[in-house]
Design a protein around this motif. Sequence first.
Motif, PDB file in Angstrom:
ATOM      1  N   GLU A  18       0.715  -1.697  -0.013  1.00  0.00           N
ATOM      2  CA  GLU A  18       0.099   0.287  -0.178  1.00  0.00           C
ATOM      3  C   GLU A  18       1.143   1.518   0.198  1.00  0.00           C
ATOM      4  OE1 GLU A  18      -3.374   1.966   3.037  1.00  0.00           O
ATOM      5  OE2 GLU A  18      -3.291  -0.005   2.732  1.00  0.00           O
ATOM      6  N   VAL A  19       1.882   1.278   0.567  1.00  0.00           N
ATOM      7  CA  VAL A  19       2.552   2.221   0.795  1.00  0.00           C
ATOM      8  C   VAL A  19       3.710   3.023  -0.101  1.00  0.00           C
ATOM      9  CG1 VAL A  19       4.212   4.062   2.575  1.00  0.00           C
ATOM     10  CG2 VAL A  19       2.638   2.443   3.390  1.00  0.00           C
ATOM     11  N   LYS A  20       4.197   1.468  -0.297  1.00  0.00           N
ATOM     12  CA  LYS A  20       5.123   1.429  -2.270  1.00  0.00           C
ATOM     13  C   LYS A  20       6.508   2.278  -1.409  1.00  0.00           C
ATOM     14  CE  LYS A  20       1.623   1.217  -5.206  1.00  0.00           C
ATOM     15  NZ  LYS A  20       0.763   1.160  -6.051  1.00  0.00           N
ATOM     16  N   GLY A  21       7.044   1.879   0.276  1.00  0.00           N
ATOM     17  CA  GLY A  21       8.305   3.129   0.058  1.00  0.00           C
ATOM     18  C   GLY A  21       8.216   4.264   0.893  1.00  0.00           C
ATOM     19  N   ARG A  22       7.274   4.773   0.376  1.00  0.00           N
ATOM     20  CA  ARG A  22       7.281   6.550   0.598  1.00  0.00           C
ATOM     21  C   ARG A  22       7.222   6.779   2.575  1.00  0.00           C
ATOM     22  NH1 ARG A  22       1.034   7.581  -2.597  1.00  0.00           N
ATOM     23  NH2 ARG A  22       1.432   5.077  -2.169  1.00  0.00           N
ATOM     24  N   VAL A  40       4.518  -1.358  11.354  1.00  0.00           N
ATOM     25  CA  VAL A  40       5.121  -0.569  10.289  1.00  0.00           C
ATOM     26  C   VAL A  40       6.720  -0.255  10.103  1.00  0.00           C
ATOM     27  CG1 VAL A  40       4.798   1.762   9.239  1.00  0.00           C
ATOM     28  CG2 VAL A  40       2.792   0.801  10.655  1.00  0.00           C
ATOM     29  N   SER A  41       7.205  -0.150  11.123  1.00  0.00           N
ATOM     30  CA  SER A  41       8.006  -0.589  10.921  1.00  0.00           C
ATOM     31  C   SER A  41       9.008  -1.164  10.686  1.00  0.00           C
ATOM     32  CB  SER A  41       9.172  -0.025  12.269  1.00  0.00           C
ATOM     33  OG  SER A  41      10.125   0.297  12.473  1.00  0.00           O
ATOM     34  N   ASP A  42       8.780  -2.477  10.326  1.00  0.00           N
ATOM     35  CA  ASP A  42       8.996  -4.013   9.913  1.00  0.00           C
ATOM     36  C   ASP A  42       8.573  -3.791   8.874  1.00  0.00           C
ATOM     37  OD1 ASP A  42       9.371  -5.034  12.397  1.00  0.00           O
ATOM     38  OD2 ASP A  42       8.573  -6.583  12.747  1.00  0.00           O
ATOM     39  N   ALA A  43       7.542  -2.972   8.014  1.00  0.00           N
ATOM     40  CA  ALA A  43       7.225  -3.214   6.805  1.00  0.00           C
ATOM     41  C   ALA A  43       8.396  -2.290   5.742  1.00  0.00           C
ATOM     42  CB  ALA A  43       6.178  -2.934   6.862  1.00  0.00           C
ATOM     43  N   GLY A  45      10.993   0.773   7.284  1.00  0.00           N
ATOM     44  CA  GLY A  45      12.190   0.246   8.276  1.00  0.00           C
ATOM     45  C   GLY A  45      12.284   2.210   8.614  1.00  0.00           C
ATOM     46  N   SER A  46      13.471   2.710   8.340  1.00  0.00           N
ATOM     47  CA  SER A  46      13.680   4.199   7.588  1.00  0.00           C
ATOM     48  C   SER A  46      12.316   5.200   8.020  1.00  0.00           C
ATOM     49  CB  SER A  46      15.071   4.099   8.233  1.00  0.00           C
ATOM     50  OG  SER A  46      14.734   4.198   6.242  1.00  0.00           O
ATOM     51  N   ASP A  47      11.677   4.909   7.106  1.00  0.00           N
ATOM     52  CA  ASP A  47      10.901   5.493   6.954  1.00  0.00           C
ATOM     53  C   ASP A  47       9.801   5.829   7.572  1.00  0.00           C
ATOM     54  OD1 ASP A  47      11.931   6.222   4.030  1.00  0.00           O
ATOM     55  OD2 ASP A  47      10.873   4.232   2.890  1.00  0.00           O
ATOM     56  N   VAL A  48      10.089   5.256   8.850  1.00  0.00           N
ATOM     57  CA  VAL A  48       8.703   5.312   9.998  1.00  0.00           C
ATOM     58  C   VAL A  48       8.947   6.190  10.835  1.00  0.00           C
ATOM     59  CG1 VAL A  48       7.482   4.317  11.860  1.00  0.00           C
ATOM     60  CG2 VAL A  48       7.535   2.683   9.188  1.00  0.00           C
ATOM     61  N   LEU A  49       8.454   7.156  11.521  1.00  0.00           N
ATOM     62  CA  LEU A  49       8.824   8.265  12.300  1.00  0.00           C
ATOM     63  C   LEU A  49       7.696   8.111  13.352  1.00  0.00           C
ATOM     64  CD1 LEU A  49      11.115   9.780  14.042  1.00  0.00           C
ATOM     65  CD2 LEU A  49       9.291  11.354  12.861  1.00  0.00           C
ATOM     66  N   ALA A  50       8.390   7.342  13.993  1.00  0.00           N
ATOM     67  CA  ALA A  50       6.826   7.274  15.668  1.00  0.00           C
ATOM     68  C   ALA A  50       6.872   8.296  16.277  1.00  0.00           C
ATOM     69  CB  ALA A  50       7.563   6.134  16.546  1.00  0.00           C
ATOM     70  N   ILE A  51       6.277   9.028  16.211  1.00  0.00           N
ATOM     71  CA  ILE A  51       5.465  10.300  17.562  1.00  0.00           C
ATOM     72  C   ILE A  51       5.242  10.879  18.530  1.00  0.00           C
ATOM     73  CG2 ILE A  51       5.162  12.707  17.200  1.00  0.00           C
ATOM     74  CD1 ILE A  51       7.074  12.598  15.175  1.00  0.00           C
ATOM     75  N   TYR A  52       5.662  10.729  19.412  1.00  0.00           N
ATOM     76  CA  TYR A  52       4.975  11.007  20.910  1.00  0.00           C
ATOM     77  C   TYR A  52       4.740  12.105  21.352  1.00  0.00           C
ATOM     78  CZ  TYR A  52       4.496   9.937  25.426  1.00  0.00           C
ATOM     79  OH  TYR A  52       3.740   9.974  26.764  1.00  0.00           O
ATOM     80  N   VAL A  53       3.637  11.923  21.618  1.00  0.00           N
ATOM     81  CA  VAL A  53       2.892  13.601  22.277  1.00  0.00           C
ATOM     82  C   VAL A  53       3.031  13.834  23.532  1.00  0.00           C
ATOM     83  CG1 VAL A  53       1.338  15.379  21.591  1.00  0.00           C
ATOM     84  CG2 VAL A  53       2.020  13.973  19.529  1.00  0.00           C
ATOM     85  N   ASP A  54       3.694  14.294  24.347  1.00  0.00           N
ATOM     86  CA  ASP A  54       3.648  14.809  25.763  1.00  0.00           C
ATOM     87  C   ASP A  54       2.160  16.018  25.524  1.00  0.00           C
ATOM     88  OD1 ASP A  54       3.831  15.056  28.078  1.00  0.00           O
ATOM     89  OD2 ASP A  54       5.521  15.608  28.309  1.00  0.00           O
ATOM     90  N   THR A  55       0.981  15.638  26.168  1.00  0.00           N
ATOM     91  CA  THR A  55       0.073  16.408  25.883  1.00  0.00           C
ATOM     92  C   THR A  55       0.375  17.391  27.602  1.00  0.00           C
ATOM     93  OG1 THR A  55      -1.513  14.597  27.022  1.00  0.00           O
ATOM     94  CG2 THR A  55      -1.282  15.164  24.656  1.00  0.00           C
ATOM     95  N   GLY A 119       8.409  14.697   5.852  1.00  0.00           N
ATOM     96  CA  GLY A 119       7.980  14.139   4.409  1.00  0.00           C
ATOM     97  C   GLY A 119       7.008  12.969   3.908  1.00  0.00           C
ATOM     98  N   ALA A 120       6.226  12.892   5.108  1.00  0.00           N
ATOM     99  CA  ALA A 120       5.371  12.181   5.355  1.00  0.00           C
ATOM    100  C   ALA A 120       3.972  11.991   4.659  1.00  0.00           C
ATOM    101  CB  ALA A 120       5.837  10.938   6.620  1.00  0.00           C
ATOM    102  N   GLU A 121       3.774  10.802   3.782  1.00  0.00           N
ATOM    103  CA  GLU A 121       2.051  10.905   3.585  1.00  0.00           C
ATOM    104  C   GLU A 121       0.599  10.685   3.910  1.00  0.00           C
ATOM    105  OE1 GLU A 121       1.951  10.471  -0.516  1.00  0.00           O
ATOM    106  OE2 GLU A 121       4.511  10.885  -0.535  1.00  0.00           O
ATOM    107  N   TYR A 122       1.137   9.803   4.690  1.00  0.00           N
ATOM    108  CA  TYR A 122       0.937   8.499   5.962  1.00  0.00           C
ATOM    109  C   TYR A 122       1.158   8.619   7.756  1.00  0.00           C
ATOM    110  CZ  TYR A 122       0.224   6.484   1.469  1.00  0.00           C
ATOM    111  OH  TYR A 122       0.159   5.629   0.474  1.00  0.00           O
ATOM    112  N   LEU A 123      -0.514   8.747   8.170  1.00  0.00           N
ATOM    113  CA  LEU A 123      -0.472   8.415   9.635  1.00  0.00           C
ATOM    114  C   LEU A 123      -0.730   7.023  10.127  1.00  0.00           C
ATOM    115  CD1 LEU A 123      -1.127   9.871  12.453  1.00  0.00           C
ATOM    116  CD2 LEU A 123      -3.194   9.749  12.057  1.00  0.00           C
ATOM    117  N   VAL A 124      -0.226   6.408  11.092  1.00  0.00           N
ATOM    118  CA  VAL A 124       0.255   5.043  11.175  1.00  0.00           C
ATOM    119  C   VAL A 124      -1.038   5.715  12.300  1.00  0.00           C
ATOM    120  CG1 VAL A 124       0.240   3.098  11.936  1.00  0.00           C
ATOM    121  CG2 VAL A 124       1.418   4.040   9.658  1.00  0.00           C
ATOM    122  N   GLN A 125      -2.115   4.544  12.575  1.00  0.00           N
ATOM    123  CA  GLN A 125      -2.924   4.338  14.378  1.00  0.00           C
ATOM    124  C   GLN A 125      -3.056   3.315  14.713  1.00  0.00           C
ATOM    125  OE1 GLN A 125      -5.023   8.601  14.438  1.00  0.00           O
ATOM    126  NE2 GLN A 125      -6.913   7.224  13.240  1.00  0.00           N
TER     127      GLN A 125
END
Length: 308
Positions: A18-22, A40-43, A45-55, A119-125
């Motif tokens: 689905e993501v095709k490397g983006r 998603v990181s397994d799929a 790799g470095s194209d993933v940035l996991a954001i933790y928001v301290d609210t 430079g991301a196009e997707y949001l993983v929830q």
Amino acid sequence: MFSPQSFVSEAVKKIKKEVKGRSVIAVSGGIDSTVAAKIVSDALGSDVLAIYVDTGLMRTGEEKDVQNTLTGLAVNHKIVREENLFLERLKGVSDPESKRKIIGKTFIDVFEREAAAFGAEYLVQGTIAPDWIESGGGLRDTIKSHHNVGGLPEKVNLKIIEPLRDLYKDEVRKIAEFYQIPHMRQPFPGPGLAVRIIGEVTKDKVELLKKATSILETNVSAMEDIPWQYFVVLLADRTTGVHGDRRVYGFTVAIRCVGSLDGMTANFSFIPLDLLAKISREITNGIPEISRVVYDITDKPPATIEWE
């Protein structure tokens, strides 16, 4: 029978196709979003940035636990601190549905900003089945809008991926065990302590609730048979109490401990009275602003697990 290994294998294949490397930006925090981020990181790799928001609405020690977990899982991640933004937007708001929607919108604003920088196009929830069911999915009433489903704004400038969407909490925990995710804490709502404060959310109330929650967690986590979920709710009404010889008009907190398998139903837990008495004394002696402690003995249904 549910196979975590088979599920992960299929999910990784689907995401790669689905993501095709983006680039992808992944939300992280609780067990659901942490598992989603790892898949998603397994799929990708470095194209993933996991954001933790301290609210500013998290439990004591939450950020450190999340950071240690993501580091151990080799998931690329970033901590974003936005306490002032969330508290400012929640100022004067008491309605629980409004609070959830404000928090959902604020999360999206932060994610869109971070996604643009990455430079991301997707949001993983980490959305799971109970989230969209309770948010009115299908031909159902909206019980409460989860921040990652019904709490989302109508327009989101990112494509959303939800690899766990059809799973229940027990199945997600099996995947966490498959990944050997260490020390996963008990379930915690995405909106954080905001939905455990009845009425308006303020920094002072959050600090009171953090202290009371820490006392409860320290005591209950030492039990031989630990409940599935256990937390404290800060009520809006104040009641008369006594500290020493002085009259106080303090807050009331409710303790909620439940057992569940999938989060769809739950039964209140039978906590020994001597332990409840100890917790009550520690809370009222250690937090002068709290003058009364009560215990919630309501199952789900008719109640939900969280109070808001």
